[in-house]
Design a protein around this motif. Structure first.
Motif, short mmCIF file in Angstrom:
data_model
loop_
_atom_site.label_atom_id
_atom_site.label_comp_id
_atom_site.label_asym_id
_atom_site.label_seq_id
_atom_site.Cartn_x
_atom_site.Cartn_y
_atom_site.Cartn_z
N ALA A 32 -12.42 -7.61 -9.33
CA ALA A 32 -11.90 -6.36 -8.94
C ALA A 32 -10.59 -6.59 -8.11
O ALA A 32 -10.27 -7.55 -7.74
CB ALA A 32 -13.20 -5.69 -8.29
N HIS A 33 -10.24 -5.34 -7.95
CA HIS A 33 -8.87 -5.01 -7.19
C HIS A 33 -7.72 -6.32 -7.45
O HIS A 33 -7.22 -6.87 -6.37
CB HIS A 33 -9.35 -5.06 -5.54
N CYS A 34 -7.64 -6.32 -8.75
CA CYS A 34 -6.78 -7.26 -9.31
C CYS A 34 -5.50 -6.74 -10.14
O CYS A 34 -5.65 -5.37 -10.33
CB CYS A 34 -7.31 -8.41 -9.85
N SER B 198 -0.02 -13.50 -3.88
CA SER B 198 0.71 -13.76 -2.58
C SER B 198 0.00 -14.48 -1.66
O SER B 198 0.54 -14.94 -0.47
CB SER B 198 1.76 -12.77 -1.85
N TYR B 199 -1.34 -14.40 -1.40
CA TYR B 199 -2.16 -14.98 -0.53
C TYR B 199 -2.32 -16.77 -0.82
O TYR B 199 -2.26 -16.92 -2.15
CB TYR B 199 -3.66 -14.26 -0.28
N ASP B 200 -2.77 -17.15 0.28
CA ASP B 200 -3.13 -18.74 -0.16
C ASP B 200 -4.38 -18.88 -1.33
O ASP B 200 -4.11 -19.93 -1.99
CB ASP B 200 -3.69 -19.56 1.15
N LEU C 154 -1.87 -3.37 -15.37
CA LEU C 154 -3.06 -2.48 -14.97
C LEU C 154 -3.40 -2.61 -13.57
O LEU C 154 -3.71 -3.79 -13.17
CB LEU C 154 -4.26 -2.55 -15.81
N LEU C 155 -3.51 -1.56 -12.81
CA LEU C 155 -3.97 -1.73 -11.30
C LEU C 155 -5.65 -1.53 -11.77
O LEU C 155 -5.92 -0.49 -12.56
CB LEU C 155 -3.84 -0.58 -10.76
N THR C 156 -6.46 -2.05 -10.78
CA THR C 156 -7.76 -1.87 -10.99
C THR C 156 -8.44 -1.63 -9.49
O THR C 156 -7.88 -1.38 -8.74
CB THR C 156 -8.52 -3.27 -11.44
C1 LIG Z 1 -3.86 1.88 -4.38
S1 LIG Z 1 -3.21 0.52 -5.30
C2 LIG Z 1 -1.89 0.09 -4.33
C3 LIG Z 1 -0.69 -0.08 -5.00
C4 LIG Z 1 0.60 -0.65 -4.08
N1 LIG Z 1 1.25 0.49 -3.79
C5 LIG Z 1 1.68 -1.53 -5.03
O1 LIG Z 1 2.70 -1.42 -5.12
O2 LIG Z 1 1.16 -2.67 -5.37
C6 LIG Z 1 -4.33 -0.82 -4.97
C7 LIG Z 1 -4.28 -1.69 -6.12
O3 LIG Z 1 -3.13 -2.70 -6.11
C8 LIG Z 1 -3.60 -3.77 -6.79
N2 LIG Z 1 -3.46 -5.11 -5.81
C9 LIG Z 1 -2.80 -4.53 -4.17
N3 LIG Z 1 -2.40 -5.97 -3.70
C10 LIG Z 1 -3.08 -6.85 -4.67
C11 LIG Z 1 -2.80 -8.22 -4.54
N4 LIG Z 1 -2.36 -8.70 -3.50
N5 LIG Z 1 -3.27 -8.81 -5.52
C12 LIG Z 1 -3.90 -8.40 -6.88
N6 LIG Z 1 -3.74 -6.97 -6.83
C13 LIG Z 1 -3.48 -5.97 -5.83
C14 LIG Z 1 -5.09 -3.77 -7.06
O4 LIG Z 1 -5.25 -3.56 -8.17
C15 LIG Z 1 -5.43 -2.71 -6.03
O5 LIG Z 1 -6.95 -2.10 -6.28
#
Ligand SMILES: C[S@@+](CC[C@H](N)C(=O)[O-])C[C@H]1O[C@@H](n2cnc3c(N)ncnc32)[C@H](O)[C@@H]1O
Length: 209
Positions: A202-204, A181-183, A148-150
């Motif tokens: 969030a955003h995970c 992928s970040y530190d 799941l994207l969040t």
């Molecule tokens: C609009 S979507 C974009 C997805 C993107 N096109 C992809 O293929 O990864 C944005 C969401 O992707 C996820 N996301 C993007 N980068 C991430 C990261 N470095 N770590 C964790 N989740 C990430 C999060 O759920 C974030 O809210």
């Protein structure tokens, strides 16, 4: 000539530049006109490039691209893979497919499964990023794998609640994958029952196995 120039959509991967394909990096370096989120522009824009940040004003971004593609190629950087919830959708509504070249990237979703050494060919993928998936997508079935994207509203806590209401067991494993992928990349492995008590992330990416 207007039609000869292209809109090159580059997937820049999950964030760390080590995960961009060389062809994408080359396109970004050679761009005269570069579009991207502020973070991507800070990371990749070089002197001499004319840039346009992707903000909530998507029409403004489209106007910039429409004007500049008359002069040269325009490179648009998007996170992850362009084919998976990105600006590509809006670009396809505004411009003919023949004018768009896509350089794929590694999706954060793909990276999360790789991080867990988990095959994703049988997974059900869905997005809670500014939308909600169908009831069928998130319905419980024994053995189902969910990716799941969040966003900030739909985070590790609120989504765990939704899944429990949809019939998933409290003991079901949930991997909360953030800053991939970040530190400061973090993967917390917990259960749905515990996730509703933990601080919301969030955003995970959430992987439920
Ligand atoms: C609009 S979507 C974009 C997805 C993107 N096109 C992809 O293929 O990864 C944005 C969401 O992707 C996820 N996301 C993007 N980068 C991430 C990261 N470095 N770590 C964790 N989740 C990430 C999060 O759920 C974030 O809210």
């Amino acid at each position: 000539m207007e039609t000869q120039n292209k809109i090159v959509v580059v997937g820049i991967g999950p964030g760390n530049p080590d995960y961009i394909v060389p062809k994408g990096l080359k396109a970004i370096e050679q761009a005269k006109f570069l579009v991207g989120g502020r973070r991507a522009l800070n990371q990749f824009a070089a002197d001499g490039q004319e840039t346009c940040p992707i903000t909530a004003d998507i029409q403004g971004v489209m106007d910039f691209i429409r004007a500049k593609v008359k002069l040269d190629n325009v490179v648009a950087m998007v996170s992850g893979d362009p084919g998976y919830y990105s600006l590509l959708d809006a670009l396809r509504r505004e411009f003919p497919a023949e004018q768009i070249t896509v350089i794929p990237g590694i999706s954060a979703m793909q990276y999360a499964f790789a991080r867990l050494a988990l095959p994703w060919h049988d997974a059900t993928l869905a997005s809670f990023h500014g939308r909600t998936p169908t009831a069928q997508d998130i319905a419980y079935k024994q053995g189902k794998i969910l990716g799941l994207l969040t966003d900030s509203k739909y985070n590790s806590q609120t989504i765990a609640e939704i899944l429990l209401q949809a019939g998933w067991p409290k003991t079901q494993t949930m991997h909360i994958c953030s800053h991939l992928s970040y530190d400061d990349e973090t993967v917390v492995t917990t259960t749905l029952g515990e996730a509703i008590k933990l601080t919301a992330v969030a955003h995970c990416i959430l992987i439920i196995v």
